[in-house]
Structure formats: structure tokens, C-alpha cells
Design a protein around this motif. Structure first.
Motif, mmCIF file in Angstrom:
data_model
loop_
_atom_site.group_PDB
_atom_site.id
_atom_site.type_symbol
_atom_site.label_atom_id
_atom_site.label_comp_id
_atom_site.label_asym_id
_atom_site.label_seq_id
_atom_site.Cartn_x
_atom_site.Cartn_y
_atom_site.Cartn_z
ATOM 1 N N LYS B 37 8.863 28.470 8.902
ATOM 2 C CA LYS B 37 7.812 27.833 9.037
ATOM 3 C C LYS B 37 6.764 28.166 10.255
ATOM 4 C CE LYS B 37 5.991 23.311 10.496
ATOM 5 N NZ LYS B 37 6.435 21.959 10.751
ATOM 6 N N GLN B 38 5.423 28.781 10.064
ATOM 7 C CA GLN B 38 4.825 29.450 11.380
ATOM 8 C C GLN B 38 3.624 28.645 11.559
ATOM 9 O OE1 GLN B 38 3.259 33.250 10.528
ATOM 10 N NE2 GLN B 38 3.381 33.891 12.481
ATOM 11 N N GLU B 39 3.478 28.061 12.816
ATOM 12 C CA GLU B 39 2.509 26.927 13.124
ATOM 13 C C GLU B 39 1.244 27.659 14.023
ATOM 14 O OE1 GLU B 39 3.960 22.725 13.989
ATOM 15 O OE2 GLU B 39 5.550 23.826 14.116
ATOM 16 N N LYS B 40 1.892 28.370 14.951
ATOM 17 C CA LYS B 40 1.046 29.142 15.839
ATOM 18 C C LYS B 40 1.137 30.734 15.551
ATOM 19 C CE LYS B 40 -0.257 25.495 18.718
ATOM 20 N NZ LYS B 40 -0.332 24.670 20.112
ATOM 21 N N ASP B 83 3.536 18.624 9.131
ATOM 22 C CA ASP B 83 4.048 19.735 8.444
ATOM 23 C C ASP B 83 2.940 20.905 8.105
ATOM 24 O OD1 ASP B 83 5.522 17.254 6.484
ATOM 25 O OD2 ASP B 83 6.337 18.262 7.969
ATOM 26 N N SER B 84 1.555 20.538 8.560
ATOM 27 C CA SER B 84 0.710 21.733 8.378
ATOM 28 C C SER B 84 1.158 22.882 9.114
ATOM 29 C CB SER B 84 -0.591 21.061 9.163
ATOM 30 O OG SER B 84 -1.136 20.041 8.427
ATOM 31 N N ALA B 85 1.141 23.996 8.257
ATOM 32 C CA ALA B 85 1.534 25.449 8.802
ATOM 33 C C ALA B 85 1.588 26.552 7.806
ATOM 34 C CB ALA B 85 3.071 25.158 9.211
ATOM 35 N N TYR B 87 4.033 28.695 5.649
ATOM 36 C CA TYR B 87 5.396 28.553 4.942
ATOM 37 C C TYR B 87 5.570 30.162 4.542
ATOM 38 C CZ TYR B 87 5.635 23.738 6.256
ATOM 39 O OH TYR B 87 5.818 22.515 6.778
ATOM 40 N N GLN B 104 -0.139 28.686 3.098
ATOM 41 C CA GLN B 104 -0.948 27.718 4.059
ATOM 42 C C GLN B 104 -0.934 26.311 3.660
ATOM 43 O OE1 GLN B 104 -2.762 28.839 7.514
ATOM 44 N NE2 GLN B 104 -2.270 26.429 7.576
ATOM 45 N N THR B 106 -2.089 22.669 4.386
ATOM 46 C CA THR B 106 -2.839 21.649 5.437
ATOM 47 C C THR B 106 -2.639 20.210 4.869
ATOM 48 O OG1 THR B 106 -4.556 23.289 5.742
ATOM 49 C CG2 THR B 106 -4.914 20.907 6.146
#
Lengths: 116, 109
Positions: B37-40, B83-85, B87, B104, B106
Motif C-alpha cells: 500500500k502506497q499512501e504518500k 484505504d485511499s492509496a 495498491y 489508485q 479513492t
């Protein structure tokens, strides 16, 4: 347990300038990776080290990119000279082993490079 | 050349929805499939899958691998805005870790 440390977090340079990124992996991790992630794309492997030896640099643009891991711990990635298309996030990751079953890679926060 | 393909590339859902993310691969010498999971900036590890048919589960997230059909799915139930990220699916083959383009996600309130 401390994670993978990278610096700087952000860098803006002009094209044709040089830039260097630093990575300190998790203690005891023999394998270190540098990835390039362009906006909207998945990470692309640039180079992989096992201790201080290179095991995969097939996707590294060697005319302008170089990397070293002299003592098998910290690593630096250099770009000289930079081009506009080098704008990306540069991610460093480390793992205990060379991706054998049961081992995952841990990532640092990355360095966002903008070339103007 | 190793290839990892994720779909969809982007997805917009409402809180509470269930989503399924797909990952197919073509690699030599498959060892494992990983979800991140990549958020930033930094991808964070979610699951590693090595055997077919065995579901890995963590809270509302679950994943399963089909080594015969060469794909994996990541399910998220009762989605939340957190969960917005992006994947990311990645496959290890030999000593290389190859990533897909990511999905992506959202989640709107």
C-alpha cells in the motif's frame, strides 16, 4: 526497529546539474535496492546490491546514473548530468535476503527529485 | 521480460463498498507475490503469497494467489477513506522484484 532512512526528502535541480541521494538500510539487511518511480507508474528497479556487490543493474542508465555501497551498509545513488525525465521519486528498500521465499522488502520514504 | 499487470488502474468507491483489485503476472522462476500500500511515498508491506489457494487476511484486507492462472486478487471489505492509496502488486522471480503499475483507489465519504 529503525526503518530505512533516506535523504534528502526533496530536491529541485536544473537540468545538467548533478545530484546524490543517500540511503541507510535496516540494520542487518544484506540486500539493498534503488527504485525509480515516475508519477503514475509503479517502481522500476535501478540497481540491487547484495552486501557491497552489485547483483542487478540491468535497468540502470549507466551513462548518467551510478550507485555504490562501499561498506555493505549505506548506499548513494548519483545522477550526473540530470535530465528532465529523471524527475521522479527515488525509493530505497532493503531486505534480509535476496528475495527468497518468505522475505519482503522494506521501503524508505523516498526522495522526490524535480529537474527543471 | 518479467511482466506484472494490475487492473483496474484507478477505482473510485464510496465508504462501505467492497473492492477487488487484480494482479496478473508473467515471470520466469516465480518465488512469491507481494502486495504493498502506497499512501504518500513509501510503499508499506501488506501480504506475501507463495502458495495457491491459501488466503492471507489482515482485518478488512485479504488476498489469494492462483499460481495456475498466474494471478492474485486483493479484497478490501467495508472500505474507509483511510484505504485511499495506490495498491502495488510485485512479483519476485529469481532475485528480482518487479512491480505492476498500481491501482489508485479513492474512497469517498
Amino acid at each position: 526497529e529503525a526503518g530505512v532512512a533516506q535523504s534528502p526528502r526533496y530536491k529541485i535541480i536544473e537540468k545538467r546539474q548533478s545530484v546524490a541521494f543517500w540511503c541507510n538500510p535496516i540494520s542487518g539487511h544484506a540486500t539493498l535496492y534503488w527504485y525509480q518511480q515516475i508519477l503514475g507508474q509503479g517502481p522500476k528497479l535501478l540497481i540491487q546490491f547484495q552486501n557491497n556487490g552489485v547483483v542487478d543493474d540491468s535497468q540502470l542508465p549507466k551513462d548518467r546514473f551510478s550507485a555504490e555501497r562501499l561498506k555493505g551498509v549505506d548506499s548513494t545513488l548519483k545522477i550526473q548530468p540530470a535530465k528532465l525525465e529523471d524527475s521522479a521519486v527515488y525509493l530505497c528498500a532493503s531486505s534480509l535476503f535476496r528475495y527468497r521465499v518468505g522475505t519482503e522488502a522494506f521501503f524508505g520514504q523516498g526522495t522526490r527529485l524535480t529537474v527543471v | 521480460e518479467d511482466k506484472v499487470v494490475q487492473s483496474p488502474l484507478s477505482l473510485v468507491v464510496h465508504e462501505g463498498d467492497t473492492v477487488t483489485l487484480n494482479c496478473s503476472y508473467e515471470v520466469t522462476n516465480f518465488r512469491s507475490l507481494l502486495w504493498y500500500k502506497q499512501e504518500k511515498k513509501a510503499p508499506t508491506f501488506l501480504f506475501m503469497l507463495t502458495s495457491s489457494g491459501i488466503e492471507k487476511k489482515s482485518g478488512r484486507l485479504s488476498s489469494i494467489l492462483d499460481k495456475k492462472e498466474l494471478f492474485s486478487i486483493l479484497n478490501i471489505t467495508a472500505t474507509q477513506t483511510g484505504d485511499s492509496a495506490i495498491y502495488l502488486c510485485a512479483v519476485t522471480s529469481g532475485s528480482r522484484l518487479t512491480f505492476g503499475e498500481g491501482t489508485q483507489l479513492t474512497v469517498n465519504p
